[in-house]
Design a protein around this motif. Structure first.
Motif, PDB file in Angstrom:
ATOM      1  N   ALA A  44      48.037 -21.775  75.557  1.00  0.00           N
ATOM      2  CA  ALA A  44      46.952 -20.951  75.016  1.00  0.00           C
ATOM      3  C   ALA A  44      45.631 -21.724  75.018  1.00  0.00           C
ATOM      4  CB  ALA A  44      47.298 -20.511  73.598  1.00  0.00           C
ATOM      5  N   THR A  45      45.686 -22.966  74.571  1.00  0.00           N
ATOM      6  CA  THR A  45      44.472 -23.783  74.475  1.00  0.00           C
ATOM      7  C   THR A  45      43.966 -24.177  75.855  1.00  0.00           C
ATOM      8  OG1 THR A  45      45.367 -24.654  72.405  1.00  0.00           O
ATOM      9  CG2 THR A  45      43.477 -25.805  73.362  1.00  0.00           C
ATOM     10  N   PHE A 104      41.658 -23.104  65.789  1.00  0.00           N
ATOM     11  CA  PHE A 104      43.105 -22.853  65.691  1.00  0.00           C
ATOM     12  C   PHE A 104      43.378 -22.212  64.341  1.00  0.00           C
ATOM     13  CE2 PHE A 104      47.388 -23.930  64.366  1.00  0.00           C
ATOM     14  CZ  PHE A 104      48.150 -23.688  65.502  1.00  0.00           C
ATOM     15  N   TYR A 156      48.176 -27.425  70.865  1.00  0.00           N
ATOM     16  CA  TYR A 156      46.720 -27.256  70.854  1.00  0.00           C
ATOM     17  C   TYR A 156      46.027 -28.609  70.985  1.00  0.00           C
ATOM     18  CZ  TYR A 156      42.303 -26.706  68.094  1.00  0.00           C
ATOM     19  OH  TYR A 156      41.011 -26.747  67.617  1.00  0.00           O
ATOM     20  N   VAL A 174      42.477 -19.757  69.089  1.00  0.00           N
ATOM     21  CA  VAL A 174      43.921 -19.611  69.281  1.00  0.00           C
ATOM     22  C   VAL A 174      44.485 -19.156  67.942  1.00  0.00           C
ATOM     23  CG1 VAL A 174      46.103 -20.796  69.731  1.00  0.00           C
ATOM     24  CG2 VAL A 174      44.078 -21.351  71.097  1.00  0.00           C
ATOM     25  N   TYR A 234      49.464 -14.710  69.914  1.00  0.00           N
ATOM     26  CA  TYR A 234      50.787 -15.312  70.105  1.00  0.00           C
ATOM     27  C   TYR A 234      51.852 -14.271  69.794  1.00  0.00           C
ATOM     28  CZ  TYR A 234      53.604 -19.525  70.818  1.00  0.00           C
ATOM     29  OH  TYR A 234      54.450 -20.477  71.354  1.00  0.00           O
TER      30      TYR A 234
END
Length: 329
Positions: free
Chosen positions: A169-170, A183, A199, A243, A273
């Motif tokens: 994701a990051t 985050f 992350y 994220v 997520y």
């Protein structure tokens, strides 16, 4: 049962048969035993009886709740994974008992097994009490947990690769040119802690260190995301990516950013997520990390069935992947 037998002047076996409605006991004796049982507020523990007769085919699926955030069982992720487990249990001929316990007392889930109501337990999430789960495993409670594999773990866990998911994701946001990425998630929870490790690892891979101010502890509760985004936007913090550790958090983040006059994805790219079905239908459609929920149900049940056979069930980590949509192209 022994008290009833003494009062009725019959054997314990006769009491057992009478309370089960057996025709081996004459009607007069059956009625006398049943009346005595009623007067003593006695009832058969059907779970224990089924366990003794090896008839019990019921598995407990436990969804812990956090007393502060009160995350609802209607959360799309919970509904999806419960449905997946239910399908897998049905395929194997088992029944499901859905239950909730306080996330601070995960060991309370063992009461369902100890009472004979169920022959095994599946818990959705490790929450903050890895130690309690280890204690249940040490007591030989047949237990499988949806979550991340942790050091010194005695119980079997099945879960997506949270560290890799956080990293994917990051890294996606970094590759898109985002420089300062927030985050959102409570790293006191093992799965979220692993995602935050990913992350941080993605930042390290490009020679960056994330700003601690942008690592924000947020429970899995939609209103919390709105409050955090409002606070970030009202502070001196600069960020162009987010994220979020669930799709619901991500969707509420998008709404909150828009309310603050920020455009998604032009000003801020947002990654969620889980990849719940709603991720493909919100506006903008949500870039998110896909968790293998259908496979998860089958794996959780398969692991528990191994334990019920007296075999060892090792931890299982399932692959995840990012699905790119409009919120962070």
């Amino acid at each position: 049962m022994a008290d009833i037998a003494r009062l009725a002047g019959v054997s314990v076996a006769t009491v057992s048969r009478a309370l089960s409605g057996s025709t081996l006991v004459n009607a007069e004796t059956r009625e006398r035993v049943q009346q005595l049982a009623q007067s003593l507020n006695y009832s058969i523990n059907l779970g224990a009886q089924n366990l003794r007769l090896q008839k019990n085919q019921t598995i407990a699926v436990v969804v812990p709740y956090d007393a502060q955030s009160r995350q609802h069982i209607s959360d799309p992720f919970f509904l999806s994974i419960i449905g997946s487990i239910a399908d897998a249990l049905t395929d194997h001929g088992y029944d499901m008992l859905l239950s909730r316990v306080d996330s601070e007392r995960l060991d309370a889930a063992s009461q369902l097994f100890d009472s004979g109501k169920v022959i095994g337990v599946i818990i959705i999430g490790q929450w903050r009490h890895h130690d309690q789960l280890n204690q249940l495993a040490a007591r030989k409670v047949p237990l499988v947990v949806w979550g991340g594999e942790l050091p010194q773990q005695l119980y079997c866990s099945v879960g997506g690769d949270n560290r890799d998911g956080g990293e994917q994701a990051t890294a996606h946001l970094l590759r898109a040119g985002r420089k300062r990425i927030a985050f959102l998630g409570d790293a006191a929870l093992p799965e979220v802690w692993l995602r935050r490790e990913g992350y941080r690892r993605a930042h390290a891979a490009v020679g960056q260190t994330p700003d601690p101010q942008l690592e924000v502890a947020v429970p899995f509760e939609p209103e919390a995301a709105r409050q955090v985004i409002d606070r970030l936007c009202g502070s001196a913090a600069v960020f162009d990516g987010v994220v979020a550790c669930s799709d619901l958090l991500a969707i509420h983040t998008v709404q909150s950013l828009r309310a603050q006059g920020r455009s998604v994805p032009a000003d801020v790219g947002v990654v969620g997520y889980d990849d719940m079905p709603l991720a493909a239908f919100c506006e903008p459609t949500l870039t998110t990390v896909h968790q293998p929920v259908v496979a998860a149900g089958a794996e959780l049940v398969a692991a528990l069935l191994l334990l019920l056979k007296g075999e060892r069930a090792p931890a299982r980590t399932l692959p995840v992947h990012i699905v790119v949509r409009a919120s962070a192209p």
